[in-house]
Write a protein that holds these residues in place. Sequence first.
Motif, mmCIF file in Angstrom:
data_model
loop_
_atom_site.group_PDB
_atom_site.id
_atom_site.type_symbol
_atom_site.label_atom_id
_atom_site.label_comp_id
_atom_site.label_asym_id
_atom_site.label_seq_id
_atom_site.Cartn_x
_atom_site.Cartn_y
_atom_site.Cartn_z
ATOM 1 N N ASN A 67 -7.520 12.110 -8.110
ATOM 2 C CA ASN A 67 -6.650 10.874 -7.798
ATOM 3 C C ASN A 67 -6.539 10.470 -6.360
ATOM 4 O O ASN A 67 -6.746 9.442 -5.776
ATOM 5 N N LEU A 68 -6.018 11.511 -5.849
ATOM 6 C CA LEU A 68 -5.428 11.298 -4.454
ATOM 7 C C LEU A 68 -6.497 11.282 -3.587
ATOM 8 O O LEU A 68 -6.704 10.334 -2.553
ATOM 9 N N ASN B 35 -7.814 16.469 2.043
ATOM 10 C CA ASN B 35 -6.902 15.762 1.151
ATOM 11 C C ASN B 35 -6.871 16.245 -0.060
ATOM 12 O O ASN B 35 -6.944 15.727 -1.378
ATOM 13 N N SER B 36 -6.896 17.651 -0.138
ATOM 14 C CA SER B 36 -6.642 18.457 -1.345
ATOM 15 C C SER B 36 -5.347 18.502 -1.501
ATOM 16 O O SER B 36 -4.266 17.992 -0.640
ATOM 17 N N LEU B 37 -4.795 19.019 -2.731
ATOM 18 C CA LEU B 37 -3.367 18.947 -3.096
ATOM 19 C C LEU B 37 -2.837 20.059 -2.352
ATOM 20 O O LEU B 37 -1.378 19.758 -1.845
ATOM 21 N N SER C 34 0.718 -1.180 -0.055
ATOM 22 C CA SER C 34 -0.011 -0.012 0.085
ATOM 23 C C SER C 34 0.972 1.219 -0.023
ATOM 24 O O SER C 34 0.493 2.381 -0.475
ATOM 25 N N GLU C 35 2.039 1.224 0.275
ATOM 26 C CA GLU C 35 2.800 2.246 0.517
ATOM 27 C C GLU C 35 3.352 2.661 -0.948
ATOM 28 O O GLU C 35 3.553 4.004 -1.034
ATOM 29 N N LYS C 36 3.339 1.581 -1.971
ATOM 30 C CA LYS C 36 3.564 2.243 -3.256
ATOM 31 C C LYS C 36 2.531 3.037 -3.965
ATOM 32 O O LYS C 36 2.747 3.574 -4.926
ATOM 33 N N GLU C 37 1.360 2.887 -3.481
ATOM 34 C CA GLU C 37 0.240 3.286 -4.021
ATOM 35 C C GLU C 37 0.541 4.802 -4.235
ATOM 36 O O GLU C 37 0.121 5.337 -5.203
ATOM 37 N N LEU C 38 0.911 5.373 -3.286
ATOM 38 C CA LEU C 38 1.063 7.011 -3.332
ATOM 39 C C LEU C 38 1.851 7.591 -4.332
ATOM 40 O O LEU C 38 1.784 8.158 -5.053
ATOM 41 N N GLY C 39 3.306 6.701 -4.228
ATOM 42 C CA GLY C 39 4.150 6.866 -5.264
ATOM 43 C C GLY C 39 3.509 6.910 -6.749
ATOM 44 O O GLY C 39 4.038 7.555 -7.495
ATOM 45 N N LYS C 40 2.722 5.865 -6.724
ATOM 46 C CA LYS C 40 1.995 5.486 -8.055
ATOM 47 C C LYS C 40 1.261 6.673 -8.367
ATOM 48 O O LYS C 40 1.258 7.072 -9.483
ATOM 49 N N LYS C 41 0.455 7.101 -7.302
ATOM 50 C CA LYS C 41 -0.414 8.082 -7.680
ATOM 51 C C LYS C 41 0.437 9.511 -8.065
ATOM 52 O O LYS C 41 0.060 10.360 -8.988
ATOM 53 N N TRP C 42 1.332 9.608 -7.366
ATOM 54 C CA TRP C 42 2.198 10.821 -7.873
ATOM 55 C C TRP C 42 2.741 10.658 -9.100
ATOM 56 O O TRP C 42 2.884 11.853 -9.922
#
Lengths: 85, 747
Positions: free
Chosen positions: A64-65, B644-646, A5-13
């Motif tokens: 997305n985030l 959770n905004s940017l 799950s920690e990679k998700e954010l990176g992916k999102k970014w």
Amino acid sequence: MFSMSEKELGKKWDRCLADGAIKLGTGLGLGIVFSVLFFKRHTWPISLGSGAGLGMAYANCQNNLRSHYMLHRGDKVGLSMEKID
Amino acid sequence: MLRACLRGANATARKNYRRIPLTSLQQCRHYTAGESSSASKVVVAGLLTVSGGIGGTVLYAKWDHKFRAAVEKNVPYSDWLLGLALGPAAQDPGLPIKKRVELAQPPSMIEKQAKKEGAEGPVKDSSPAPSQPAQSLEEASAEATHIISAIGEVPSVPAPCDTEAAAVKECNECHEHKEATAVHPAPTEPMKERPVEEVAARLAQQEQEEQDISASVSASLEDSLASSAKATLQAIGAQEAALQAIMQHTDKLKEAMEAEVLPEEKSNQWKDLEAALADRTTALNDARAALSKANESLDSLRSVIDESKGLKISSVRPLVLAAEENLHNMVVDLDKMVMKVQSAESEAKIVSQYSELVNEAKRQFQREVSSLTPEIQANWKGLTGKLSTDDLNALIAHAHRRIDQLNRELAEQKVREKIHIDAALEQQKLEDQKALDNAVNTALQHVKEDARLDQERKLAELREVMEAEMRTQLRRQAAAHTDHVQDVLKVQEHELKAEAEQVLSSKMLEQETRYRQLTQEQLDNFTLDMNTAYARLKGVEEAIDSHVVAEDEARKAHQLWLSVEALSYSLKTAEADVPTVPLENAAQAVRDSCRDNDFALALASALPEKSLQRGVYSEASLRARFNSLRSLARRVALIDESRNSLYQYFLSYLQAALLFEKSQEAPPSQLSSEDLDPFKLLSYASYCLEHGDLELAAKLVNQLRGEARRVVEDWLIEARLTLETRQVVNLLSAYANAVGLGTTQAP
């Protein structure tokens, strides 16, 4: 298998950035095109386009985030563990 | 201010040091002095204030102990200071005061007692009141000493007491016994029941004694009787002889007096008379001697009789009576003889008196004649031829005169004769009276004696009769007594029989019960033994079975343990970042090895599926992962559902960049609300991880919320899995160890 799950954010970014880059580029390009074609090489379409592109990218990124926290139409909120899993 | 001054001084000192140290110092001094004047003032003022405050505190503390206590409590080291200044705290004087109070209490109590007693008797207790405390104290002390001594003496007291009591009791009994025996010597004899033979023997003995005594008494009586009879006869004979002699003498005397015989015959007569007198005297003496002897023998007889009377034996009585009668007869005869002799003596006395008178007259005449005619010789009758006429005339005149005188005297004598006769009669009467009295007395005595003897005889007869009657009565009484005794004996026999039978039956019962008890006891013991033996046998069997079972169990446990060890080993062989091999095989092995063990089966099936299929991460990998996770979690610390905004993301990143926390911080035992800050949680978690406490780290990480939580979710799952698996494996190994330990048999 090994869901990190920690990679998700990176992916999102990554997606954010990629999307941002694409949109920015596309906006810029379209802006340039439109500026060149229709608006006598004014800078405002370029900035409009890039701004629009950036804005769209920002909105997309934010969406997305946020997507996890947003309830989608058709989602049934249940209290089962499977959802978390 | 002071510090600033000092700093300034130092700075100047350092500056001026290189130049002239002295002057610098002086300058310093000056420098400082200038400023120090005010500073000294301040210092002095401060010191004064402080010392004044301390002194005042000390003084007030000395005066007020509560204040002192408060000061000591609140201000540290004040107790030392106050102690130094004032001496020890106020608590110490409290002890001697208390002691004094306590000491004062007994005298005060005594005084109170004295007061009470004084109140009760105000009159008399005025003077003894002061002495009473001392007295009471003394008494109390004396009592105490008594008590102590008594306590010491108590063990020894009962012994002498007992003996004394026993002795006293014995003495009392003795006294009582003696008294009883002394008071009732005779009744105690018949009260004691002696055997018949003894009684008979005693009776026979008594009879024998009586017979002996009676024989001896009779012998003595006979002897004394014989002797007394002899003596009496002798006396009587002597008395007779004396009587005869007296009679003879009197006759002779009468003859000599009356008869006018020739002078030669007269002289013969006188000689005979003298002889008779001599005989009479000898006879009288003999008689008197014999009488005395007889009296002696009679007295001895009487004494013997009295002795035998004193013996009080019935068989002797007739002998005694006979002896008494004999004695009486002898006494009577003797008295008669004595009376006769006395009467004869009296007669003889009269006759001798008469003869004396005659002799007296003759002598008188002769004297007169001789006085008249001195030359005439004594015997004038033979001198008729020698006399002259003058002498004859004188003699005749004298004779005439004499005849006249004699006639006169005769007339006088005749007159006097009557008187004399009267006197003689009187005398005779008196003597007769005397003799009569004597006779009467003796007769009275004899009669009395006779009467007494008769009485005694009658008494003896009566006694015999009474004796016979008494014997019959006694016989009757004896018969009645024997009947009564028989009855009583019968009754007693019955009673005793009943008692004895009762006792016997009770004893028998007792014996029976005891026998039954014993048999029961024996049976019980036997059954107990049997039971114990059986139980032991059972125990042994069970032990053996259990041994077998235990061995089986041990084998199984071994297998289990081995499989669990394999499982745990497989857990450990996890390389970094790569999970272990799937634990399925090992789990299967475990499951196989504990087919009939529900607990182990349950545990084995409690292994999570994922670990079985996929395997688990090791702690090290999780740790490494966490370290990378941490920064990410820090970065998204601010993001949650609401934020959770940017922009928030930017802010969160900024916060993560600017916020510094300890990389590892020991977590407190209880998390407070401020500890739920993600940064702190992460530092706690990394600390726990560094110290190998995955569980706590997972718990702490579990507290993350929002995006950070989402980020660490997978790590958490993995951690949970690992923990679960590890827990199960630990449980299994512990269980296997326990089972193994349980099945091992201690040497």
